[in-house]
Enzyme design. Structure first.
Site, PDB file in Angstrom:
ATOM      1  N   GLY A  19      47.480  -1.336  -3.080  1.00  0.00           N
ATOM      2  CA  GLY A  19      47.395  -2.789  -3.244  1.00  0.00           C
ATOM      3  C   GLY A  19      48.671  -3.467  -2.771  1.00  0.00           C
TER       4      GLY A  19
ATOM      5  N   ASP B  99      52.102  -3.440 -11.167  1.00  0.00           N
ATOM      6  CA  ASP B  99      51.884  -2.893 -12.519  1.00  0.00           C
ATOM      7  C   ASP B  99      53.177  -2.329 -13.124  1.00  0.00           C
ATOM      8  OD1 ASP B  99      49.287  -3.449 -11.752  1.00  0.00           O
ATOM      9  OD2 ASP B  99      48.814  -1.373 -11.268  1.00  0.00           O
TER      10      ASP B  99
ATOM     11  N   ARG C 238      49.442 -10.968  -6.673  1.00  0.00           N
ATOM     12  CA  ARG C 238      49.799 -10.057  -5.582  1.00  0.00           C
ATOM     13  C   ARG C 238      50.257 -10.812  -4.330  1.00  0.00           C
ATOM     14  NH1 ARG C 238      45.690  -5.516  -5.963  1.00  0.00           N
ATOM     15  NH2 ARG C 238      45.385  -5.883  -3.755  1.00  0.00           N
TER      16      ARG C 238
HETATM   17  O1  F6P Z   1      47.383  -1.735  -9.035  1.00  0.00           O
HETATM   18  C1  F6P Z   1      47.550  -3.042  -8.607  1.00  0.00           C
HETATM   19  C2  F6P Z   1      46.359  -3.896  -8.972  1.00  0.00           C
HETATM   20  O2  F6P Z   1      46.630  -5.225  -8.574  1.00  0.00           O
HETATM   21  C3  F6P Z   1      45.962  -3.853 -10.440  1.00  0.00           C
HETATM   22  O3  F6P Z   1      46.822  -4.589 -11.252  1.00  0.00           O
HETATM   23  C4  F6P Z   1      44.540  -4.346 -10.341  1.00  0.00           C
HETATM   24  O4  F6P Z   1      43.748  -3.862 -11.419  1.00  0.00           O
HETATM   25  C5  F6P Z   1      44.056  -3.752  -9.048  1.00  0.00           C
HETATM   26  O5  F6P Z   1      45.203  -3.463  -8.278  1.00  0.00           O
HETATM   27  C6  F6P Z   1      43.133  -4.647  -8.248  1.00  0.00           C
HETATM   28  O6  F6P Z   1      42.752  -3.965  -7.104  1.00  0.00           O
HETATM   29  P1  F6P Z   1      41.876  -4.605  -5.927  1.00  0.00           P
HETATM   30  O7  F6P Z   1      42.836  -5.215  -4.947  1.00  0.00           O
HETATM   31  O8  F6P Z   1      41.152  -3.456  -5.352  1.00  0.00           O
HETATM   32  O9  F6P Z   1      40.985  -5.638  -6.531  1.00  0.00           O
END
Ligand code: F6P
Length: 371
Positions: A23, A151, A296
């Site tokens: 991610g 995280d 993010r």
């Molecule tokens: O591990 C990072 C993270 O942002 C988590 O906090 C979250 O649960 C997950 O990745 C979300 O992933 P995706 O981008 O696949 O929705």
């Protein structure tokens, strides 16, 4: 790292690659930029960015770009995400292709070898590091890792790239929710990411003045939450902020998952559960905000840019010094290096003796049913 030692060994590592995996998060571009400048300025290395994590190595010709000073002339330092692209789906050894799951590792290694790189810097979380280390062992690739994850659950480092930015985004969300909570005398519930670790919720909850912080590591009760809100009412405070980490379970211990159109289930929805339980038992009006990927994609904070820049420099020095299979880590106000395996194995969630738990308690926050 001693410069004479580096000088003694330099000259051998001339061409390096970078890939971002897992991610995305704030600070990845800052890390790539720092790697480029250190590699160029100190060692005159050639630097190649591999696109979309290992996906770039499955393309023929492999999907890479040579990084130049021009690459970094714009706003990359300030931008969230990764301009190289990333991938958090599929495992190289269990790769989904034409409805089947195949082991794609030989093909990826072949792609990597075609680049004739002397070393590779991987920027990823524990899951990515685990897969890439296995790949590197199989393909005899010289790798060094930089930990990144919002995280902040990689145990061997005090901080990973992206965490601070996510905390800042969640704090800003609480700042924005406070005024509307007060205007409408409501309880505003903010659901944040973090997988099984409650670091984002705990840190942002304190920074953003939450009245209730719910994290997966500490058992809570709805009655406990309501008691806190009623106490606030007695003190003539009719609005409140609740922050809840996505992996917090229902009171009966079941996980709350959201089913997506593609059939995949992902964490999500605990905020709605908390809201409906409070509304069932009280006359408190609740509203829920799920912050999601804003955490993010937000522009990296100064702290993340600094951490990423320091990590990038040290990672290049490790490669130049032929210290492979190492991960850079932040420890006691400086960058150090540990075995990648340590980075993979040492998971860190919130412990009861985390000083921030005591901080939250002292601020009068309800954080669960603590003895
Ligand atoms: O591990 C990072 C993270 O942002 C988590 O906090 C979250 O649960 C997950 O990745 C979300 O992933 P995706 O981008 O696949 O929705």
């Amino acid at each position: 790292m001693k410069s004479e030692k580096i000088n003694f060994l330099m000259g051998n590592i001339k061409k390096i690659g970078i890939l971002t995996s897992g991610g995305d998060c704030g600070g990845l571009n800052a890390a790539i930029r720092s790697i480029f400048f250190r590699a160029k300025t100190k060692y005159n290395m050639e630097v190649f960015g591999i696109r979309d994590g290992t996906i770039g190595l499955t393309k023929r010709p492999v999907d890479v770009e040579k990084l130049t000073h021009e690459t970094f002339k714009g706003y990359l330092l300030r931008q969230g995400g990764t301009f190289l692209g990333s991938n958090n789906k599929g495992n190289t050894f269990k790769f989904p292709k034409n409805g089947k799951v195949i082991d794609n590792s030989d093909f990826i290694i072949e792609g990597y070898k075609s680049l004739n790189l002397d070393g590779l810097i991987i920027i990823g979380g524990d899951g990515s590091m685990q897969i890439l280390k296995k790949l590197a062992d199989k393909g005899k690739m010289n790798i060094v890792a930089i930990p990144k994850t919002i995280d902040n659950d990689v145990g061997a480092t005090e901080n990973s790239i992206g965490f601070h930015t996510a905390v800042y985004a969640a704090t800003q969300a609480l700042d924005n929710l406070q005024s509307t909570a007060a205007s409408h005398r409501r309880s505003m519930i903010l659901e944040v990411m973090g997988r099984d670790a409650g670091h984002i919720a705990l840190n942002a909850g304190i920074a953003g003045g939450a009245d209730v912080i719910l994290i997966p590591e500490i058992k809570y009760s709805i009655d406990g939450v309501i008691k806190k809100l009623n106490e606030m009412k007695k003190n003539k405070i009719q609005h409140s902020l609740i922050i809840v980490a996505e992996a917090v379970k229902k009171e009966d211990g079941s996980k709350v998952m959201h089913k997506y159109m593609d059939g995949e289930k992902r964490l999500g929805g605990i905020g709605d559960y908390i809201a409906s339980e409070i509304m069932k038992k009280t006359d408190i009006e609740c509203r829920v905000t799920t912050l999601g990927h804003v955490q993010r994609g937000a522009p990296p904070t100064a702290s993340d840019r600094i951490l990423a820049s320091a990590f990038g420099v040290y990672a290049v020095d490790l490669l130049a010094n032929k210290k492979f299979n190492r991960m850079v880590a932040w420890n006691n106000r400086r960058v150090v290096d540990v075995a990648i395996d340590e980075g993979i194995k040492t998971y860190r969630d919130v412990k009861r003796d985390d000083p921030l738990v005591e901080t939250a308690l002292s601020l009068g926050v309800y954080i669960g049913e603590l003895k």
